[in-house]
Design a protein around this motif. Structure first.
Motif, mmCIF file in Angstrom:
data_model
loop_
_atom_site.group_PDB
_atom_site.id
_atom_site.type_symbol
_atom_site.label_atom_id
_atom_site.label_comp_id
_atom_site.label_asym_id
_atom_site.label_seq_id
_atom_site.Cartn_x
_atom_site.Cartn_y
_atom_site.Cartn_z
ATOM 1 N N PRO A 182 0.833 -1.217 0.000
ATOM 2 C CA PRO A 182 0.000 0.000 0.000
ATOM 3 C C PRO A 182 0.861 1.258 0.000
ATOM 4 N N SER A 183 0.311 2.357 -0.535
ATOM 5 C CA SER A 183 1.083 3.593 -0.674
ATOM 6 C C SER A 183 1.514 4.178 0.671
ATOM 7 N N ASP A 184 0.791 3.871 1.737
ATOM 8 C CA ASP A 184 1.141 4.420 3.049
ATOM 9 C C ASP A 184 1.958 3.440 3.894
ATOM 10 N N MET A 185 2.567 2.441 3.243
ATOM 11 C CA MET A 185 3.286 1.400 3.990
ATOM 12 C C MET A 185 4.616 1.085 3.322
ATOM 13 N N ILE A 186 5.593 0.765 4.148
ATOM 14 C CA ILE A 186 6.894 0.277 3.672
ATOM 15 C C ILE A 186 7.156 -1.084 4.309
ATOM 16 N N ILE A 187 7.509 -2.064 3.490
ATOM 17 C CA ILE A 187 7.885 -3.389 4.005
ATOM 18 C C ILE A 187 9.329 -3.662 3.596
ATOM 19 N N ARG A 188 10.156 -3.931 4.596
ATOM 20 C CA ARG A 188 11.561 -4.268 4.333
ATOM 21 C C ARG A 188 11.803 -5.724 4.736
ATOM 22 N N LEU A 189 12.239 -6.503 3.775
ATOM 23 C CA LEU A 189 12.551 -7.908 4.043
ATOM 24 C C LEU A 189 13.879 -8.000 4.768
ATOM 25 N N LYS A 190 13.892 -8.740 5.881
ATOM 26 C CA LYS A 190 15.109 -8.891 6.676
ATOM 27 C C LYS A 190 15.729 -10.289 6.562
ATOM 28 N N LYS A 191 14.866 -11.297 6.362
ATOM 29 C CA LYS A 191 15.398 -12.661 6.376
ATOM 30 C C LYS A 191 14.425 -13.618 5.696
ATOM 31 N N ILE A 192 14.971 -14.597 4.980
ATOM 32 C CA ILE A 192 14.211 -15.744 4.474
ATOM 33 C C ILE A 192 14.921 -17.005 4.944
ATOM 34 N N ALA A 193 14.167 -17.924 5.537
ATOM 35 C CA ALA A 193 14.766 -19.164 6.033
ATOM 36 C C ALA A 193 13.789 -20.320 5.856
ATOM 37 N N LEU A 194 14.333 -21.511 5.724
ATOM 38 C CA LEU A 194 13.547 -22.745 5.701
ATOM 39 C C LEU A 194 13.909 -23.555 6.935
ATOM 40 N N GLU A 195 12.908 -23.958 7.681
ATOM 41 C CA GLU A 195 13.121 -24.750 8.890
ATOM 42 C C GLU A 195 12.753 -26.204 8.603
ATOM 43 N N GLY A 196 13.679 -27.127 8.933
ATOM 44 C CA GLY A 196 13.415 -28.548 8.727
ATOM 45 C C GLY A 196 14.164 -29.132 7.543
ATOM 46 N N VAL A 197 15.282 -28.499 7.165
ATOM 47 C CA VAL A 197 16.069 -28.934 6.010
ATOM 48 C C VAL A 197 17.210 -29.838 6.457
ATOM 49 N N GLY A 218 17.725 -28.758 10.202
ATOM 50 C CA GLY A 218 17.918 -27.451 10.825
ATOM 51 C C GLY A 218 17.397 -26.339 9.939
ATOM 52 N N GLU A 219 17.844 -25.107 10.222
ATOM 53 C CA GLU A 219 17.384 -23.929 9.501
ATOM 54 C C GLU A 219 18.379 -23.567 8.398
ATOM 55 N N ALA A 220 17.866 -23.394 7.181
ATOM 56 C CA ALA A 220 18.680 -22.937 6.053
ATOM 57 C C ALA A 220 18.304 -21.492 5.750
ATOM 58 N N VAL A 221 19.252 -20.577 5.902
ATOM 59 C CA VAL A 221 19.007 -19.153 5.657
ATOM 60 C C VAL A 221 19.395 -18.824 4.216
ATOM 61 N N PHE A 222 18.454 -18.256 3.472
ATOM 62 C CA PHE A 222 18.699 -17.917 2.065
ATOM 63 C C PHE A 222 18.876 -16.415 1.851
ATOM 64 N N PHE A 223 18.428 -15.621 2.809
ATOM 65 C CA PHE A 223 18.615 -14.174 2.687
ATOM 66 C C PHE A 223 18.662 -13.557 4.071
ATOM 67 N N GLU A 224 19.598 -12.629 4.261
ATOM 68 C CA GLU A 224 19.624 -11.735 5.412
ATOM 69 C C GLU A 224 20.081 -10.370 4.924
ATOM 70 N N GLY A 225 19.315 -9.339 5.257
ATOM 71 C CA GLY A 225 19.662 -8.007 4.788
ATOM 72 C C GLY A 225 18.558 -7.016 5.078
ATOM 73 N N ASN A 226 18.380 -6.070 4.165
ATOM 74 C CA ASN A 226 17.374 -5.022 4.336
ATOM 75 C C ASN A 226 16.866 -4.631 2.945
ATOM 76 N N LEU A 227 15.908 -5.412 2.441
ATOM 77 C CA LEU A 227 15.446 -5.256 1.064
ATOM 78 C C LEU A 227 14.042 -4.647 1.034
ATOM 79 N N PRO A 228 13.883 -3.392 0.555
ATOM 80 C CA PRO A 228 12.542 -2.806 0.407
ATOM 81 C C PRO A 228 11.762 -3.558 -0.663
ATOM 82 N N LEU A 229 10.507 -3.894 -0.362
ATOM 83 C CA LEU A 229 9.699 -4.690 -1.287
ATOM 84 C C LEU A 229 8.727 -3.809 -2.045
#
Length: 303
Positions: A182-197, A218-229
């Motif tokens: 939405p125009s009045d919202m900002i979403i920043r992605l911080k992490k993507i992970a899979l649990e149970g790999v 365990g947990e497989a991390v595929f992204f860590e950062g600060n990505l505006p969506l």
């Protein structure tokens, strides 16, 4: 009379030798040096036939087993004799050759099994093919490859060169993200992970390419950062080599959500998904993120 008898004897002996040469023609036939042509198969799940050149700076290993010309690998593998055992193959600037020269064996058919890279320890048996043992993708990023069996070749029918089609023993996985913000919202992605790999396991190429998991998941991390969506599809992190497996996992996305100047930090969204990671495949997934939901698409197959 004596000389005539001796002459007849010599002629008869020579005829016997000549007949023997024809009966065992390959035993006296010169063969050439063993050479290779290596390719890397680039497969998506359910798709084959895309190849690229194998890198010339990575030596690979070869096992080769031979049989008489009247026998085939499929029917007589148990009786095959070892011709080459874990032999190193190198690029000489023009072609791939064994680092110690080997000629094709005369009057034999040869079946080849290859693996890469040579520096990684591998074993071989006629029952299980190429084996990689106790490999852990969390600790080791080696791009393991294998080929074979390449069956029933000889000096003539191969033209002296063995075609080696390498396939990745692991699979490649990456993620993309997309969200209608939405125009009045900002979403920043911080992490993507899979649990149970599962990360560690043993590989064998025969009777088909198979991984058997060892150790805990365990947990497989595929992204860590600060990505505006936004609405555009974006790559999140790089491509990661993973152990092939079929399993149920929890997909987790952590985001910061900013609305009217207020920040909700570390919001975790999750969903369950079934993974089907096959040997040599490249699986790319898209996450669609909203402030309160996470949608995990089926994998987009890439060549």
């Amino acid at each position: 009379m004596m000389n005539k008898a001796i002459t007849h004897g010599l002629i008869a002996g020579l005829a016997t030798v000549i007949i023997g040469c024809f009966d065992n023609r390959c035993a006296y036939e010169e063969t050439g040096e063993l050479r290779f042509r290596a390719l890397l198969e680039l497969n998506s799940r359910g798709e084959t036939g895309n190849t690229c050149t194998y890198p010339t700076d990575i030596p690979f290993g070869i096992w080769a087993l031979s049989l008489p010309v009247n026998k085939t690998w499929n029917n007589h593998a148990d009786g095959a004799q070892t011709f080459l055992e874990d032999c190193r193959v190198i690029w000489n600037g023009e072609t791939w050759i064994t680092d110690t020269t080997h000629n094709w064996p005369p009057d034999r058919r040869v079946t080849f099994f290859a693996y890469s890279p040579y520096r990684f320890p591998a074993t071989f048996s006629t029952e299980r093919g190429i084996e990689f043992k106790n490999f852990n993708t969390a600790a080791d990023s080696t791009d393991l490859m294998f080929s074979g069996p390449i069956v029933d070749l000889d000096w003539k029918n191969s033209g002296g060169t063995v075609q080696i089609p390498f396939t990745r023993a692991l699979c490649m996985v990456d993620f993309r993200v997309q969200t209608p913000v939405p125009s009045d919202m900002i979403i920043r992605l911080k992490k993507i992970a899979l649990e149970g790999v599962a990360f560690s396991g043993n590989f064998q190429s025969l009777p088909e390419a198979t991984w058997s998991a060892t150790g805990d998941t365990g947990e497989a991390v595929f992204f860590e950062g600060n990505l505006p969506l936004d609405e555009s599809e974006q790559q999140a992190g790089g491509t990661r080599l993973m152990m092939p497996q079929q399993t149920r996992v929890t997909v987790k996305a952590t985001c910061d959500i900013v609305t009217n100047g207020n920040t909700l930090a570390g919001q975790e969204l999750e969903t369950d998904a079934t993974l089907e990671w096959g040997t040599g495949k490249h699986c790319s997934y898209t996450l669609k993120i909203t402030p309160d939901t996470l949608v995990f698409t089926t994998d987009i197959l890439k060549p």
